[in-house]
Design an enzyme around this catalytic site. Structure first.
Site, PDB file in Angstrom:
ATOM      1  N   CYS A 162       0.803  -1.228   0.000  1.00 55.81           N
ATOM      2  CA  CYS A 162       0.000   0.000   0.000  1.00 55.81           C
ATOM      3  C   CYS A 162       0.837   1.280   0.000  1.00 55.81           C
ATOM      4  CB  CYS A 162      -0.928   0.011   1.207  1.00 55.81           C
ATOM      5  SG  CYS A 162      -1.763  -1.558   1.494  1.00 55.81           S
ATOM      6  N   HIS A 294      -3.573   7.822   5.563  1.00 51.07           N
ATOM      7  CA  HIS A 294      -3.676   6.501   4.952  1.00 51.07           C
ATOM      8  C   HIS A 294      -5.123   6.015   5.110  1.00 51.07           C
ATOM      9  CE1 HIS A 294      -2.143   2.942   3.109  1.00 51.07           C
ATOM     10  NE2 HIS A 294      -2.506   2.170   4.124  1.00 51.07           N
ATOM     11  N   GLU A 305      -2.908   5.307  13.249  1.00 58.37           N
ATOM     12  CA  GLU A 305      -2.520   6.524  12.540  1.00 58.37           C
ATOM     13  C   GLU A 305      -2.850   7.767  13.362  1.00 58.37           C
ATOM     14  OE1 GLU A 305      -2.609   8.391   8.038  1.00 58.37           O
ATOM     15  OE2 GLU A 305      -4.055   6.821   8.563  1.00 58.37           O
ATOM     16  N   LYS A 326      -9.878   7.747   0.659  1.00 54.72           N
ATOM     17  CA  LYS A 326     -10.254   6.352   0.377  1.00 54.72           C
ATOM     18  C   LYS A 326     -11.754   6.139   0.599  1.00 54.72           C
ATOM     19  CE  LYS A 326      -5.836   4.019   1.378  1.00 54.72           C
ATOM     20  NZ  LYS A 326      -4.975   5.187   1.676  1.00 54.72           N
ATOM     21  N   HIS A 331      -9.419   1.895  -1.705  1.00 58.42           N
ATOM     22  CA  HIS A 331      -7.986   1.705  -1.484  1.00 58.42           C
ATOM     23  C   HIS A 331      -7.359   1.168  -2.762  1.00 58.42           C
ATOM     24  CE1 HIS A 331      -4.189   0.910   0.177  1.00 58.42           C
ATOM     25  NE2 HIS A 331      -4.534   0.445   1.364  1.00 58.42           N
ATOM     26  N   PHE A 390       1.178  -2.989   4.525  1.00 60.77           N
ATOM     27  CA  PHE A 390       1.430  -4.331   5.048  1.00 60.77           C
ATOM     28  C   PHE A 390       2.925  -4.613   4.936  1.00 60.77           C
ATOM     29  CE2 PHE A 390      -2.938  -6.576   4.341  1.00 60.77           C
ATOM     30  CZ  PHE A 390      -3.435  -5.916   5.454  1.00 60.77           C
TER      31      PHE A 390
END
Length: 402
Positions: A162, A294, A305, A326, A331, A390
Site C-alpha cells: 500500500c 492513509h 494513525e 479512500k 484503497h 502491510f
C-alpha cells in the site's frame, strides 16, 4: 540540494478520468464506490469496490498494444499522457538521458494472471499467449512509459504493497534533489478488481461489504479500488527557466520499517515516518495544515494513525485537518498514494480540503479533525501524504506551495 517541483499531473480512478474531474468529485464529496462488475462476482462475499467505469480500452489502444498492456498499464499510460502533456516537457537529447520513470504497483498485471490461470486450470488449455510474462510483470507499466516518452534514465518499479507509489515518488524526489536526474515521471497504478484479486483480500477479513468509513466508530473495513496517478517531478530551476506551471513543491520525504508484524501497523513506525518527513524538509510542526491520511477504514489502521499523528504534533494535532479520500475512491493499494496526492495539490492550490465521507459517529480513539462528510475551505501552506503498508513499510511525503 536541488529543489523539486511538480509540473504535470494525470489520473484515471473511480472518481474521474482526469485531474479536474477527480478534484471536482473530491470537492463534492462524491462516492466512486459501487457494485463490482466482472466475471463470477456472485461467488464473492465482497461485491463492492472503487471500479473505473466507462473506460473503453479499445477506443484508446490498438490490438497490438492491448496484447501487451494489462489494465494497470493502460491506466498508467493514460495518466502519464495527461501529466507529460501538462508539463510541456519533450524528452529529447540530454533531457531524455537525465530523466527517468519510477512507478509503484503491488500486484502488477493481476488481471492477466487471473485470466491465464483460468485458461490453464479451469478451461484446460495447454498454451497461453506468448506475451503473458511481459504483460503481467510489475515493471511493465514503467517500461512502456519510458518507451512512449523516450525517457532513458533510471527507470524501475517499486512494490511495497500500500506504500508503493509513495515510495516511488520519494525515490524520484531524491534523485532530482541529489542532481542525478532533471525530471522524473512518477506515481503508481493498480488494478486488482478481478475474481482472484478480491477473493485473496477476502481471506484477510478486513473488507467492508457496504462502505469505507475511515475514523468513524461505525467503520467495518476497507474497500478496494483501482486506477492510477502519475506526475512529472522536475528540478525547480529547470522548470522556472522554461516558464512551466508549478503545481506544488516536494519538500520532504521519509520512509521507515516497523520491523514488528506483517499485517498489524505500528504506532512507532508511523510516528518515525511522519517525524522523518518533517525533519527532512526542515518543517516546523505548526506549519503543517493538512494531512491526507492513509485512513483505510480498519480499526487497526485508523487508531494507530491517529495516535501517531498525536504523538508527532502534540497540541498542534488539535489544529490539524486530516482526511481520508479512500472513503470516496477506495484503497488503490499500490496506486493509492498517487491518487491521494491530488487531494494534497487541491488543498495547496485551491484551498479546498477533501472530506472523509461516510462519517457517522465519532470514535474517541480518533479524536482529530477528520473533515467529516463535507469539503472545507482553508488556506494551508504545507501538507503531508501518509502511506503505511502491510509488511510494516511506511512512506510520508511533504509538499508546499512553490
Amino acid at each position: 540540494m536541488n529543489r523539486v517541483v511538480i509540473t504535470g499531473a494525470g489520473t484515471i480512478n473511480p472518481l474521474g478520468q482526469s485531474v479536474p474531474e477527480t478534484q471536482e468529485a473530491m470537492r463534492e464529496g462524491r462516492c466512486g464506490i459501487g457494485a463490482l462488475e466482472f466475471r463470477d462476482v456472485e461467488r464473492l462475499a465482497i461485491r463492492i469496490g472503487g471500479q473505473v467505469k466507462g473506460f473503453e480500452p479499445d477506443s484508446v489502444f490498438n490490438r497490438q498494444q492491448l496484447a501487451l498492456y494489462d489494465r494497470f498499464t493502460q491506466f498508467t499510460l493514460l495518466a502519464a499522457r495527461q501529466a507529460v502533456t501538462q508539463s510541456g516537457l519533450q524528452f529529447i537529447g540530454e533531457l531524455a538521458d537525465r530523466s527517468g520513470v519510477i512507478l509503484g504497483t503491488s500486484g502488477g498485471g493481476l488481471l492477466t494472471q487471473d485470466e491465464n490461470y483460468r485458461a490453464v486450470y479451469e478451461d484446460g488449455k495447454n498454451r497461453v499467449h506468448p506475451f503473458v510474462v511481459p504483460k503481467l510483470m510489475n515493471n511493465a507499466a514503467a517500461s512502456h512509459v519510458s518507451m512512449e516518452f523516450n525517457v532513458k534514465g533510471p527507470s524501475f518499479t517499486v512494490a511495497t504493497a500500500c506504500a508503493s507509489s509513495n515510495h516511488a515518488m520519494g525515490q524520484a524526489f531524491m534523485m532530482i534533489r541529489s542532481g542525478l536526474c532533471t525530471a522524473m515521471i512518477t506515481g503508481g497504478s493498480e488494478s486488482m478488481l478481478c475474481f482472484g484479486g478480491v477473493k485473496a483480500w477476502e481471506g484477510l477479513r478486513v473488507m467492508s461489504k457496504d462502505a469505507c468509513r475511515p475514523f468513524s466508530a461505525t467503520r467495518n473495513g476497507m474497500v478496494q479500488g483501482e486506477g492510477a496517478g502519475v506526475f512529472v517531478f522536475e528540478e525547480y530551476e529547470h522548470a522556472r527557466a522554461r516558464g512551466a506551471e508549478i503545481l506544488g513543491e516536494v519538500i520532504g520525504f521519509a520512509m521507515t520499517s516497523d520491523a514488528a508484524d506483517i499485517v498489524m501497523p505500528s504506532r512507532q513506525g508511523a510516528s518515525r515516518a511522519i517525524s522523518g518527513a518533517l525533519k527532512d524538509g526542515r518543517i516546523a510542526r505548526d506549519r503543517v495544515g493538512y494531512i491526507n491520511a492513509h485512513g483505510t477504514g480498519t480499526a487497526a489502521n485508523d487508531k494507530t494513525e491517529c495516535a501517531a499523528v498525536a504523538d508527532v504534533f502534540g497540541t498542534h494535532a488539535d489544529d490539524l485537518m486530516i482526511s481520508s479520500t479512500k472513503s470516496m475512491h477506495g484503497h488503490l493499494i499500490g496506486g493509492t498514494g498517487a491518487v491521494e496526492l491530488l487531494a494534497c495539490l487541491m488543498a495547496l492550490n485551491e484551498g479546498v480540503i477533501a472530506p472523509t465521507i461516510g462519517y457517522e459517529e465519532p470514535d474517541p480513539e480518533c479524536a482529530l479533525d477528520v473533515v467529516p462528510n463535507t469539503a472545507r475551505e482553508a488556506e494551508v501552506d504545507v501538507v503531508l501524504s501518509n502511506a503505511f503498508a502491510f509488511g510494516g513499510l511506511n512512506a510520508v511525503l511533504a509538499l508546499s506551495r512553490a
